[in-house]
Write a protein that holds these residues in place. Structure first.
Motif, PDB file in Angstrom:
ATOM      1  N   THR A 105      -3.601   3.717  -1.960  1.00 42.18           N
ATOM      2  CA  THR A 105      -3.604   2.821  -3.109  1.00 42.18           C
ATOM      3  C   THR A 105      -3.057   1.482  -2.634  1.00 42.18           C
ATOM      4  O   THR A 105      -1.993   1.426  -2.027  1.00 42.18           O
ATOM      5  CB  THR A 105      -2.726   3.379  -4.247  1.00 42.18           C
ATOM      6  OG1 THR A 105      -3.207   4.675  -4.614  1.00 42.18           O
ATOM      7  CG2 THR A 105      -2.748   2.460  -5.455  1.00 42.18           C
ATOM      8  N   GLU A 106      -3.812   0.440  -2.884  1.00 44.32           N
ATOM      9  CA  GLU A 106      -3.375  -0.902  -2.490  1.00 44.32           C
ATOM     10  C   GLU A 106      -3.226  -1.778  -3.721  1.00 44.32           C
ATOM     11  O   GLU A 106      -4.040  -1.717  -4.637  1.00 44.32           O
ATOM     12  CB  GLU A 106      -4.375  -1.533  -1.525  1.00 44.32           C
ATOM     13  CG  GLU A 106      -4.431  -0.814  -0.199  1.00 44.32           C
ATOM     14  CD  GLU A 106      -5.345  -1.482   0.805  1.00 44.32           C
ATOM     15  OE1 GLU A 106      -5.073  -1.333   1.995  1.00 44.32           O
ATOM     16  OE2 GLU A 106      -6.301  -2.158   0.400  1.00 44.32           O
ATOM     17  N   VAL A 107      -2.166  -2.564  -3.712  1.00 41.37           N
ATOM     18  CA  VAL A 107      -1.870  -3.474  -4.814  1.00 41.37           C
ATOM     19  C   VAL A 107      -1.700  -4.869  -4.244  1.00 41.37           C
ATOM     20  O   VAL A 107      -0.939  -5.073  -3.294  1.00 41.37           O
ATOM     21  CB  VAL A 107      -0.583  -3.048  -5.555  1.00 41.37           C
ATOM     22  CG1 VAL A 107      -0.248  -4.035  -6.656  1.00 41.37           C
ATOM     23  CG2 VAL A 107      -0.708  -1.643  -6.099  1.00 41.37           C
ATOM     24  N   SER A 164       0.828  -1.197   0.000  1.00 39.23           N
ATOM     25  CA  SER A 164       0.000   0.000   0.000  1.00 39.23           C
ATOM     26  C   SER A 164       0.866   1.252   0.000  1.00 39.23           C
ATOM     27  O   SER A 164       2.000   1.240   0.463  1.00 39.23           O
ATOM     28  CB  SER A 164      -0.949   0.002   1.202  1.00 39.23           C
ATOM     29  OG  SER A 164      -0.220   0.027   2.406  1.00 39.23           O
TER      30      SER A 164
END
Length: 76
Positions: free
Chosen positions: A62-64, A5
């Motif tokens: 933002t999360e990946v 994140s």
């Protein structure tokens, strides 16, 4: 699996915040038509009532999620 994140801290002034609101599909100037002035006036009043300084902080996260198949290398 791996979750990463990123937090982005953004400060917007009153005009930027109103512009951001007017960029949404449900509150565009074209959609508001002759109600635009009343909408922006009421929105401005509500924001100033919430914070009279006129600066608004937001954290955008933002999360990946990174997932690979078992037995597969992640290297190129």
């Amino acid at each position: 699996m791996e979750l990463r994140s990123l937090d982005q801290h953004v400060t917007r002034d009153l005009d930027q915040l109103i512009g951001l609101q007017l960029s949404n599909s449900y509150s565009t100037p074209a959609l508001l038509g002759d109600r635009l002035d009343a909408f922006t006036r009421d929105l401005r009043r509500a924001f100033v009532a919430h914070d009279p300084w006129g600066l608004y902080d937001e954290v955008i996260r933002t999360e990946v999620l990174i997932a690979t198949r078992p037995g597969r290398s992640t290297a190129p």
